[in-house]
Design a protein around this motif. Structure first.
Motif, PDB file in Angstrom:
ATOM      1  N   SER A 272      -6.198  22.808  19.413  1.00  0.00           N
ATOM      2  CA  SER A 272      -6.465  24.127  18.856  1.00  0.00           C
ATOM      3  C   SER A 272      -6.141  25.209  19.882  1.00  0.00           C
ATOM      4  O   SER A 272      -5.515  26.231  19.564  1.00  0.00           O
ATOM      5  CB  SER A 272      -7.930  24.231  18.426  1.00  0.00           C
ATOM      6  N   GLN A 273      -6.550  24.991  21.124  1.00  0.00           N
ATOM      7  CA  GLN A 273      -6.266  25.961  22.174  1.00  0.00           C
ATOM      8  C   GLN A 273      -4.770  26.059  22.447  1.00  0.00           C
ATOM      9  O   GLN A 273      -4.250  27.147  22.719  1.00  0.00           O
ATOM     10  CB  GLN A 273      -7.007  25.572  23.455  1.00  0.00           C
ATOM     11  N   PHE A 274      -4.067  24.931  22.346  1.00  0.00           N
ATOM     12  CA  PHE A 274      -2.616  24.904  22.541  1.00  0.00           C
ATOM     13  C   PHE A 274      -1.916  25.834  21.548  1.00  0.00           C
ATOM     14  O   PHE A 274      -1.077  26.662  21.920  1.00  0.00           O
ATOM     15  CB  PHE A 274      -2.127  23.461  22.377  1.00  0.00           C
ATOM     16  N   ASP A 292       9.282  30.598  11.512  1.00  0.00           N
ATOM     17  CA  ASP A 292       8.700  29.307  11.166  1.00  0.00           C
ATOM     18  C   ASP A 292       7.361  29.516  10.462  1.00  0.00           C
ATOM     19  O   ASP A 292       6.997  30.643  10.094  1.00  0.00           O
ATOM     20  CB  ASP A 292       8.542  28.454  12.423  1.00  0.00           C
ATOM     21  N   MET A 293       6.616  28.434  10.298  1.00  0.00           N
ATOM     22  CA  MET A 293       5.349  28.525   9.569  1.00  0.00           C
ATOM     23  C   MET A 293       4.338  29.400  10.292  1.00  0.00           C
ATOM     24  O   MET A 293       3.607  30.188   9.667  1.00  0.00           O
ATOM     25  CB  MET A 293       4.770  27.125   9.355  1.00  0.00           C
ATOM     26  N   MET A 294       4.283  29.283  11.605  1.00  0.00           N
ATOM     27  CA  MET A 294       3.331  30.104  12.349  1.00  0.00           C
ATOM     28  C   MET A 294       3.627  31.587  12.172  1.00  0.00           C
ATOM     29  O   MET A 294       2.715  32.406  12.004  1.00  0.00           O
ATOM     30  CB  MET A 294       3.352  29.729  13.831  1.00  0.00           C
ATOM     31  N   ALA A 295       4.908  31.939  12.191  1.00  0.00           N
ATOM     32  CA  ALA A 295       5.292  33.328  11.986  1.00  0.00           C
ATOM     33  C   ALA A 295       4.875  33.816  10.603  1.00  0.00           C
ATOM     34  O   ALA A 295       4.413  34.954  10.446  1.00  0.00           O
ATOM     35  CB  ALA A 295       6.801  33.482  12.168  1.00  0.00           C
ATOM     36  N   ALA A 296       5.046  32.958   9.596  1.00  0.00           N
ATOM     37  CA  ALA A 296       4.644  33.328   8.239  1.00  0.00           C
ATOM     38  C   ALA A 296       3.132  33.563   8.160  1.00  0.00           C
ATOM     39  O   ALA A 296       2.663  34.527   7.538  1.00  0.00           O
ATOM     40  CB  ALA A 296       5.074  32.244   7.252  1.00  0.00           C
ATOM     41  N   LEU A 297       2.357  32.694   8.806  1.00  0.00           N
ATOM     42  CA  LEU A 297       0.903  32.824   8.750  1.00  0.00           C
ATOM     43  C   LEU A 297       0.415  34.061   9.492  1.00  0.00           C
ATOM     44  O   LEU A 297      -0.590  34.680   9.108  1.00  0.00           O
ATOM     45  CB  LEU A 297       0.251  31.567   9.345  1.00  0.00           C
ATOM     46  N   MET A 298       1.114  34.447  10.536  1.00  0.00           N
ATOM     47  CA  MET A 298       0.702  35.622  11.318  1.00  0.00           C
ATOM     48  C   MET A 298       0.750  36.902  10.486  1.00  0.00           C
ATOM     49  O   MET A 298       0.053  37.880  10.800  1.00  0.00           O
ATOM     50  CB  MET A 298       1.598  35.770  12.549  1.00  0.00           C
ATOM     51  N   ASN A 299       1.535  36.902   9.427  1.00  0.00           N
ATOM     52  CA  ASN A 299       1.716  38.113   8.621  1.00  0.00           C
ATOM     53  C   ASN A 299       0.883  38.131   7.346  1.00  0.00           C
ATOM     54  O   ASN A 299       1.029  39.041   6.527  1.00  0.00           O
ATOM     55  CB  ASN A 299       3.193  38.273   8.252  1.00  0.00           C
ATOM     56  N   GLU A 312      -7.888  30.137  12.777  1.00  0.00           N
ATOM     57  CA  GLU A 312      -7.537  29.695  11.425  1.00  0.00           C
ATOM     58  C   GLU A 312      -6.067  29.283  11.364  1.00  0.00           C
ATOM     59  O   GLU A 312      -5.717  28.248  10.780  1.00  0.00           O
ATOM     60  CB  GLU A 312      -7.806  30.800  10.407  1.00  0.00           C
ATOM     61  N   ILE A 313      -5.192  30.087  11.972  1.00  0.00           N
ATOM     62  CA  ILE A 313      -3.765  29.742  12.005  1.00  0.00           C
ATOM     63  C   ILE A 313      -3.566  28.437  12.758  1.00  0.00           C
ATOM     64  O   ILE A 313      -2.831  27.549  12.311  1.00  0.00           O
ATOM     65  CB  ILE A 313      -2.951  30.879  12.657  1.00  0.00           C
TER      66      ILE A 313
END
Length: 553
Positions: A272-274, A292-299, A312-313
């Protein structure tokens, strides 16, 4: 004085006798203990059996499967071979029955109607969160998936769906092809391939290879550049420890003081910390990243306007990594095993590649996402593998409010409804309907050609699964096919249908096609049996496939 002496003499004799008797009893206690250890379980079993024979049955409840062991119930039969257990129970009790699973009362509803009853039920009455949170939350993390109310989980699925866009899929095909090709050129299992010879045969453990390929391709596409670059031994060890907490024993007994549980918790905190460290660097502008998926979730933001918190992300990313890796590596392994056992079908898949992508000199051009969706032989191979080997055989819900099982689901001789009380679990097993001889011709046979028959059971089941003749439903994450009444449900159905279904087809199709471009396959031994002792249904050992390079490069 004489009387006093006699008194003391008698008292002394009495104490000596008492001590001797006590010593005799103590020396016999090990034998008594051994007898108790044998007899108490036998008495408990006898009382359990007697109670099942003489206790008055509530006619409103589903019939209970006879079991010898109290508390344990039918766990051994179910755990060793759930499909065999369910088919045998269906013969005795009909499509609806209850069995005991380590103290839990689990009501099973079989067949397409049973699938619809469980998977199409209302979440206020049949709760996935109550059934699974004790298993998934320690692995995935807090505040995501089954650790939140159902309406919040549906919002999170909508966020993930943004990252599963067609635009991204088109970019992923080439990435997956490259990862598979690179794996062949460097992995020790493929040293014969690396010799650049087309004569010699090598071998590999299919599950081990597919597990590595799956996590490499998923990290390169959905997970992002930073995660792919971090796939070293440290990450592998963390993943292994986290994976060790995602087993049937964790589902049945969530709070055991075992080392594997401790390792799971430590690994989750570190992973999680990573992910959160990567998020922080991205937000600080210290690294460039792809969409990528992380970028999508950030928005993304919840309906109340709140953006997703970093943890959560991170936890959604962990859930995607764990769930996707297990299911895809299992399905990919089963697919390659069947192709190795059926070289004529493997050759048909290869020739389909030659026809669409071959250059005439043994080389191939890259596939595109749109072209990949139009390969009928490859598509049929994957569908048929998922029919015989769905990754998850049982899907449970916990009953929050008593529910009525309609008469159409009860045994033919009992045309009446049952009531499932609050606190029970209900269970659907699409794996049963997917191999039910009452629905499928030669149900146990792996036959991809059944999917090319427009009038066959496969075509009908696929149409029902995708609701091609009906309306889509929005559970909170966009319009999807309900599919709960189909006998074919490889990715679940209803509100919890897997939103990664299209990515899974993309990933599996590209992996299988790329492997067959490189090598011929054959199965040197018998076809592996199912291992039902894992959360995802895997092939038992030995699961060795032999390979030979197709051409020089």
């Amino acid at each position: 004085m004489a009387n006093t002496s006699e008194y003391f003499s008698l008292t002394s004799d009495s104490w000596a006798g008492f001590i001797a008797d006590a010593q005799s009893r103590l020396s016999a206690s090990p034998r008594l203990l051994i007898l108790a250890l044998f007899n108490i379980p036998l008495v408990a079993i006898a009382l359990n059996v007697l109670w099942q024979w003489i206790a008055p049955r509530d006619p409103s409840l589903p019939p209970v499967v006879f079991h010898w062991l109290p508390f344990v119930g039918s766990a051994p039969s179910y755990g060793n071979d759930p499909l065999k257990f369910f088919f045998e129970c269906r013969e005795k009790y009909g499509d609806v029955f209850t069995f005991i699973l380590f103290g839990r009362k689990v009501t099973v509803a079989l067949g397409p109607k049973g699938n619809n009853f469980v998977l199409g039920g209302k979440s206020v009455a049949l709760s996935a969160e109550d059934a699974y949170t004790h298993l998934t939350t320690p692995v995935f993390g807090k505040d995501v998936v089954y650790d939140v109310p159902n309406d919040v989980f549906m919002e999170q699925k909508k966020f993930v769906k943004v990252g599963l866009s067609t635009e991204n899929f088109r970019a992923y095909v080439g990435m997956i092809e490259q990862e598979v090709s690179d794996f062949f050129r460097r992995d020790p299992s493929f040293q014969v391939f690396q010799k650049n010879t087309t004569e010699e045969w090598g071998s590999f453990d299919v599950l081990k290879a597919l597990s590595e390929i799956t996590i490499l391709t998923a990290s390169r596409t959905l997970q992002g550049k930073e995660i792919r670059q971090s796939l070293d031994k440290h990450f592998a060890d963390l993943y292994s420890d986290l994976d060790g907490g995602f087993t049937p024993i964790n589902f049945l007994f969530p709070n055991l003081p075992l080392e594997s549980y401790r390792k799971r918790d430590v690994a989750h905190a570190k992973m999680s910390q990573f992910y959160q460290d990567i998020l922080r660097k991205r937000k600080e502008g210290g690294s460039e990243y792809e969409h990528d998926m992380m970028a999508a979730l950030m928005n993304q933001k919840y309906r109340n306007g709140r953006p997703l918190a970093d943890h959560e992300i991170a936890h959604i990313m962990i859930a995607l990594l764990m769930a996707g890796q297990h299911t895809s590596s299992a399905t990919g392994s089963w697919t390659l095993l069947h192709l190795a056992a059926n070289p004529d079908i493997a050759e048909a898949v290869y020739q389909e590649q030659v026809e669409h992508f071959g250059s005439g000199d043994g080389h191939f051009r890259s596939m595109s996402y749109d072209e990949l969706k139009k390969l009928p032989v490859l598509d049929s191979v994957i569908r048929e593998t998922l029919r015989l080997h769905p990754p998850i055989h049982s899907i449970m819900r916990k009953v929050r409010d008593e529910v009525v099982v309609p008469p159409s689901l009860s045994a033919p001789a009992e045309d009446r409804s049952f009531v499932v009380p609050k606190g029970y679990y209900v269970l659907a097993c699409p794996a049963v309907s997917q191999v039910d001889p009452r629905i499928w011709k030669n149900a146990e046979e792996w036959d991809p050609t059944r999917w090319s028959d427009p009038e066959g059971a496969a075509a009908k089941a696929y149409t029902e699964y995708n609701d091609e003749n009906g309306e889509k439903i929005d559970y909170g994450f966009g319009l999807v096919s309900k599919g709960t009444e189909s006998p074919y449900q490889p990715f679940g159905a209803g509100r919890h249908r897997c939103i990664g279904e299209q990515f899974a087809y993309l990933q599996l199709g590209t992996i299988i096609a790329t492997i067959l471009r490189h090598v011929e396959l054959r199965l040197p031994g018998p076809f592996p049996a199912h291992n039902y002792h894992t959360m995802i249904t895997l092939p038992k050992e030995p699961r060795i496939i032999q390979y030979r390079r197709r051409h020089r490069e």
